[in-house]
Design a protein around this motif. Structure first.
Motif, PDB file in Angstrom:
ATOM      1  N   ASP A 140       0.789  -1.196  -0.096  1.00 28.84           N
ATOM      2  CA  ASP A 140      -0.061   0.077   0.097  1.00 28.84           C
ATOM      3  C   ASP A 140       0.778   1.131  -0.043  1.00 28.84           C
ATOM      4  N   THR A 141       2.036   1.335   0.945  1.00 29.80           N
ATOM      5  CA  THR A 141       3.073   2.540   0.725  1.00 29.80           C
ATOM      6  C   THR A 141       3.629   2.703  -0.504  1.00 29.80           C
ATOM      7  N   ILE A 142       3.836   1.441  -1.132  1.00 31.45           N
ATOM      8  CA  ILE A 142       4.403   1.651  -2.671  1.00 31.45           C
ATOM      9  C   ILE A 142       3.491   2.322  -3.537  1.00 31.45           C
ATOM     10  N   LYS A 143       2.146   1.827  -3.571  1.00 33.37           N
ATOM     11  CA  LYS A 143       1.200   2.254  -4.533  1.00 33.37           C
ATOM     12  C   LYS A 143       0.930   3.677  -4.096  1.00 33.37           C
ATOM     13  N   GLU A 144       0.773   4.100  -3.080  1.00 36.19           N
ATOM     14  CA  GLU A 144       0.482   5.382  -2.685  1.00 36.19           C
ATOM     15  C   GLU A 144       1.642   6.369  -3.060  1.00 36.19           C
ATOM     16  N   ARG A 145       3.007   5.736  -2.858  1.00 36.78           N
ATOM     17  CA  ARG A 145       4.122   6.682  -3.138  1.00 36.78           C
ATOM     18  C   ARG A 145       4.008   7.032  -4.857  1.00 36.78           C
ATOM     19  N   ASP A 146       3.792   5.902  -5.463  1.00 40.31           N
ATOM     20  CA  ASP A 146       3.916   5.798  -6.741  1.00 40.31           C
ATOM     21  C   ASP A 146       2.703   6.851  -7.390  1.00 40.31           C
ATOM     22  N   TRP A 147       1.506   6.892  -6.682  1.00 38.36           N
ATOM     23  CA  TRP A 147       0.421   7.678  -7.201  1.00 38.36           C
ATOM     24  C   TRP A 147       0.658   9.051  -7.056  1.00 38.36           C
ATOM     25  N   LYS A 148       1.515   9.485  -5.820  1.00 32.02           N
ATOM     26  CA  LYS A 148       1.736  10.960  -5.335  1.00 32.02           C
ATOM     27  C   LYS A 148       2.832  11.371  -6.602  1.00 32.02           C
ATOM     28  N   ARG A 149       3.750  10.510  -6.996  1.00 32.78           N
ATOM     29  CA  ARG A 149       4.753  10.820  -7.923  1.00 32.78           C
ATOM     30  C   ARG A 149       4.044  11.140  -9.258  1.00 32.78           C
ATOM     31  N   GLU A 150       2.938  10.169  -9.957  1.00 35.71           N
ATOM     32  CA  GLU A 150       2.343  10.392 -10.880  1.00 35.71           C
ATOM     33  C   GLU A 150       1.614  11.619 -10.864  1.00 35.71           C
ATOM     34  N   GLN A 151       0.764  11.906  -9.788  1.00 36.13           N
ATOM     35  CA  GLN A 151       0.087  13.178  -9.619  1.00 36.13           C
ATOM     36  C   GLN A 151       0.754  14.364  -9.745  1.00 36.13           C
ATOM     37  N   GLY A 152       2.169  14.441  -9.142  1.00 36.75           N
ATOM     38  CA  GLY A 152       2.948  15.587  -9.362  1.00 36.75           C
ATOM     39  C   GLY A 152       3.511  15.811 -10.677  1.00 36.75           C
ATOM     40  N   ARG A 153       3.655  14.603 -11.632  1.00 39.43           N
ATOM     41  CA  ARG A 153       3.872  14.783 -13.072  1.00 39.43           C
ATOM     42  C   ARG A 153       2.723  15.119 -13.694  1.00 39.43           C
ATOM     43  N   LEU A 154       1.444  14.839 -13.516  1.00 31.81           N
ATOM     44  CA  LEU A 154       0.190  15.250 -14.196  1.00 31.81           C
ATOM     45  C   LEU A 154       0.040  16.756 -14.064  1.00 31.81           C
ATOM     46  N   LEU A 155       0.171  17.228 -12.870  1.00 40.68           N
ATOM     47  CA  LEU A 155       0.100  18.792 -12.417  1.00 40.68           C
ATOM     48  C   LEU A 155       0.936  19.778 -13.068  1.00 40.68           C
ATOM     49  N   ARG A 156       2.402  18.906 -12.952  1.00 36.96           N
ATOM     50  CA  ARG A 156       3.439  19.772 -13.706  1.00 36.96           C
ATOM     51  C   ARG A 156       3.255  19.610 -15.200  1.00 36.96           C
ATOM     52  N   ASP A 157       2.739  18.792 -15.972  1.00 38.54           N
ATOM     53  CA  ASP A 157       2.634  18.922 -17.120  1.00 38.54           C
ATOM     54  C   ASP A 157       1.269  19.770 -17.700  1.00 38.54           C
ATOM     55  N   ARG A 158       0.347  19.783 -16.921  1.00 34.20           N
ATOM     56  CA  ARG A 158      -0.925  20.767 -17.267  1.00 34.20           C
ATOM     57  C   ARG A 158      -0.853  22.128 -16.949  1.00 34.20           C
ATOM     58  N   GLY A 159      -0.301  22.587 -15.628  1.00 33.89           N
ATOM     59  CA  GLY A 159      -0.079  23.669 -15.177  1.00 33.89           C
ATOM     60  C   GLY A 159       1.215  24.509 -15.471  1.00 33.89           C
TER      61      GLY A 159
END
Length: 159
Positions: A140-159
């Motif tokens: 669960d910790t690995i999934k959460e860490r990967d999701w936060k990393r992906e979320q940061g990428r998405l926010l950086r690419d869009r904004g």
């Protein structure tokens, strides 16, 4: 009544146990002094030292840091220290009793998170009262860490 202590300033982190946050749920953390010999302090000031496989234990009303590695000082002579000797941690008696009770009754573990020098130049250990994670908790910790990393990428690419 005593004045409250100001929050600890970490001026120079020497060793960090990054794996501890992955393997354990951190319940509470304490700042403890550490009883060192002269060559150990010099070795730590050069940035050498490891607490990767170390742990702390309460023995006879004292807390000891076991299996930490502070290599011998390069310019030390016959008064050099043993690299893996147990080192006494300096805590208040009330804190020691609290840690002893939690380890004995609740099955918790004492894990060092980091060794650092505070603002006054004293070597300190950040000690955590922790409970071990199971395999599914780690996933669960690995999934959460990967999701936060992906979320940061998405926010950086869009904004």
């Amino acid at each position: 009544m005593a004045r409250p202590r100001p929050p600890a300033e970490k001026s120079k982190t020497v060793a960090e146990n990054r794996r501890a946050r992955f393997d354990y749920f951190i319940v509470d953390s304490y700042e403890a002094g550490i009883a060192l010999r002269g060559t150990e302090v010099k070795s730590l000031r050069f940035g050498e030292g490891s607490i990767a496989e170390s742990y702390a234990e309460v023995k006879d009303g004292e807390v000891w840091l076991v299996n930490s590695n502070i290599p011998e000082f390069s310019h030390g002579n016959r008064f050099n220290h043993e690299p893996k000797r147990p080192r006494k941690l300096l805590l208040h008696e009330r804190e020691i009793n609290k840690l002893h009770g939690a380890v004995n009754r609740e099955g918790m573990t004492l894990v060092p998170l980091s060794i650092y020098f505070n603002g006054r130049g004293r070597a300190k250990v950040e000690l955590a009262l922790a409970k071990g994670k199971k395999a599914h908790d780690k996933r669960d910790t690995i999934k959460e860490r990967d999701w936060k990393r992906e979320q940061g990428r998405l926010l950086r690419d869009r904004g």
